[in-house]
Design a protein around this motif. Sequence first.
Motif, PDB file in Angstrom:
ATOM      1  N   PHE A   1     -43.312  30.553  49.543  1.00  0.00           N
ATOM      2  CA  PHE A   1     -42.188  31.346  49.472  1.00  0.00           C
ATOM      3  C   PHE A   1     -41.447  31.585  50.820  1.00  0.00           C
ATOM      4  N   SER A   2     -40.257  32.088  51.064  1.00  0.00           N
ATOM      5  CA  SER A   2     -39.557  32.332  52.294  1.00  0.00           C
ATOM      6  C   SER A   2     -39.607  30.933  52.861  1.00  0.00           C
ATOM      7  N   HIS A   3     -38.753  30.064  52.434  1.00  0.00           N
ATOM      8  CA  HIS A   3     -38.835  28.377  52.653  1.00  0.00           C
ATOM      9  C   HIS A   3     -37.802  27.809  51.991  1.00  0.00           C
ATOM     10  N   GLU A   4     -37.006  27.011  52.942  1.00  0.00           N
ATOM     11  CA  GLU A   4     -35.980  25.879  52.066  1.00  0.00           C
ATOM     12  C   GLU A   4     -36.385  25.374  50.967  1.00  0.00           C
ATOM     13  N   LYS A   5     -37.659  24.922  50.727  1.00  0.00           N
ATOM     14  CA  LYS A   5     -38.136  24.157  49.712  1.00  0.00           C
ATOM     15  C   LYS A   5     -38.466  25.220  48.613  1.00  0.00           C
ATOM     16  N   ALA A   6     -38.332  26.447  48.588  1.00  0.00           N
ATOM     17  CA  ALA A   6     -38.561  27.469  47.788  1.00  0.00           C
ATOM     18  C   ALA A   6     -37.225  28.219  47.310  1.00  0.00           C
ATOM     19  N   LYS A   7     -35.966  27.665  47.908  1.00  0.00           N
ATOM     20  CA  LYS A   7     -34.863  28.773  47.758  1.00  0.00           C
ATOM     21  C   LYS A   7     -34.150  28.779  46.453  1.00  0.00           C
ATOM     22  N   ASP A   8     -34.579  27.826  45.412  1.00  0.00           N
ATOM     23  CA  ASP A   8     -34.130  28.108  44.132  1.00  0.00           C
ATOM     24  C   ASP A   8     -35.131  28.729  43.210  1.00  0.00           C
TER      25      ASP A   8
ATOM     26  N   LYS B   1     -38.114  32.391  58.354  1.00  0.00           N
ATOM     27  CA  LYS B   1     -37.154  32.512  57.218  1.00  0.00           C
ATOM     28  C   LYS B   1     -37.024  33.897  56.608  1.00  0.00           C
ATOM     29  N   GLU B   2     -36.109  34.106  55.859  1.00  0.00           N
ATOM     30  CA  GLU B   2     -35.911  35.444  55.288  1.00  0.00           C
ATOM     31  C   GLU B   2     -36.932  35.612  54.250  1.00  0.00           C
ATOM     32  N   LEU B   3     -37.588  36.808  54.015  1.00  0.00           N
ATOM     33  CA  LEU B   3     -38.384  36.861  53.010  1.00  0.00           C
ATOM     34  C   LEU B   3     -37.881  36.623  51.667  1.00  0.00           C
ATOM     35  N   SER B   4     -38.357  35.635  50.977  1.00  0.00           N
ATOM     36  CA  SER B   4     -37.902  35.406  49.540  1.00  0.00           C
ATOM     37  C   SER B   4     -38.985  35.367  48.474  1.00  0.00           C
ATOM     38  N   GLY B   5     -38.684  34.962  47.483  1.00  0.00           N
ATOM     39  CA  GLY B   5     -39.609  34.835  46.149  1.00  0.00           C
ATOM     40  C   GLY B   5     -39.730  36.204  45.126  1.00  0.00           C
ATOM     41  N   GLY B   6     -38.669  36.870  45.569  1.00  0.00           N
ATOM     42  CA  GLY B   6     -38.655  38.122  44.230  1.00  0.00           C
ATOM     43  C   GLY B   6     -39.399  39.182  44.931  1.00  0.00           C
ATOM     44  N   ILE B   7     -39.803  39.159  46.135  1.00  0.00           N
ATOM     45  CA  ILE B   7     -40.737  40.461  46.869  1.00  0.00           C
ATOM     46  C   ILE B   7     -39.932  40.793  47.641  1.00  0.00           C
ATOM     47  N   ALA B   8     -40.029  42.095  48.083  1.00  0.00           N
ATOM     48  CA  ALA B   8     -39.200  42.753  49.011  1.00  0.00           C
ATOM     49  C   ALA B   8     -39.880  43.921  49.962  1.00  0.00           C
TER      50      ALA B   8
END
Length: 418
Positions: A135-142, A51-58
């Motif tokens: 993070f970086s997961h379907e279940k964390a996308k919101d 998955k794409e990196l998510s969670g407000g980090i980059a």
Amino acid sequence: MNIKEKYEVAKKEYEKWGVDVDKVLENLKKVKISIHCWQGDDVAGFEVDKKELSGGIAATGNYPGKARNPEELRKDLDKALSLIPGKHKINLHAIYAETNGEVVERDEIKPEYFKNWVQWAKERGLGLDFNPTIFSHEKAKDGLTLSHPDKEIRDFWIRHSIASRKIGEYFGKELGQPCLTNLWIPDGYKDIPSDRFTPRKRLKESLEEIYKVKTDEKYNLDSVESKVFGIGAESYTVGSSEFYLNFASRNGVIPLMDTGHYHPTEVVSDKISAMLLFFDKIALHVSRPVRWDSDHVIVLDEELKEVAKEIVRNDAVDRVVIGLDFFDASINRIAAWTIGTRNMIKALLSAMLTPNDKLKKLQEEGNFTERLALMEEFKTYPMGDIWNYYCEINNVPAKEKWIDEVKQYENKELSKRK
Ligand code: RNT
Ligand code: ZN
């Protein structure tokens, strides 16, 4: 003069102030830094359906040659470790599991998916640390996980966190040194919340579920990492500093402070002594925030040196778990690890070469003139000559010689990765 001769001269300068330099080098060798694997691939991991990196980090930048699989990542780590003096630990995330092409849900991860890492670490005498990847997961996308209003989502991440702590325990058993399993979640809101209490209450309950399951502290230690804000979660972070500080102190887990997770004029160096008075152990993610929690490679700046001083002069080398957390994708990633980790070690060396007792005494006597004068004079003492010798006796390149090795590795290895 060669490196050894310069060392002998420099040593005398420090000995004048009662610093036993040979002893310092022995002590420095005992300090383990927890080196994060995720600098090697921009926090991508090896999940089959990445998955794409998510969670407000980059991780920004597209420097060529990032590790694409476990073999490459371990090879790159080996290269970096050959340029860093001392024996350290490697910090893994759950997304670095090796599942043999099989899609494995995060709440179903098991120790066996990390056996290659364990074998690799064993062969090299390294320790391992761990992190659930929330993070970086379907279940964390919101942007919500353990504090999510939906119980199913919370339960999924609770199961993942418990599974992760078991993997930590397995690491500790296999490698004969405790693993630190650190929990960080991105939960927060972009805009002004209408209720700050309820998500925090849910997070508290989720964490209680997670830590109710006991692991053997000989093998696994738990920490929780707070944050102030993330990209897309500017107005509210569920797991704030006060939240986790209170949770940690009441539940016997270790508080982890990331140097990028505070307001810009707040410094972690000032927090360490306060924390050491109330916790047996604390943990750090040493990073370099530039205007935000940007996770730049750490440089040998005043704050890094101050963090190291607080660890050394409070006799807390065994009580502070020093982990690194930066990820720059715009420069050679092996160089990033090497620069950052060497800087952390240099900062500790600099702290150990300081006549801390003398400076403490001056403060107690109210002699602030001499305190400042000496602190400033020590800044230009010949630490570089001690550092070069330390590298030499630990069989890693002294000075900038390591850069050529990284260049060679880039030509031979990284440039072939398309
Ligand atoms: C994010 C936290 C966290 C992550 C790693 C990848 O702001 O610092 O520690 O950087 O878990
Ligand atoms: Zn961190």
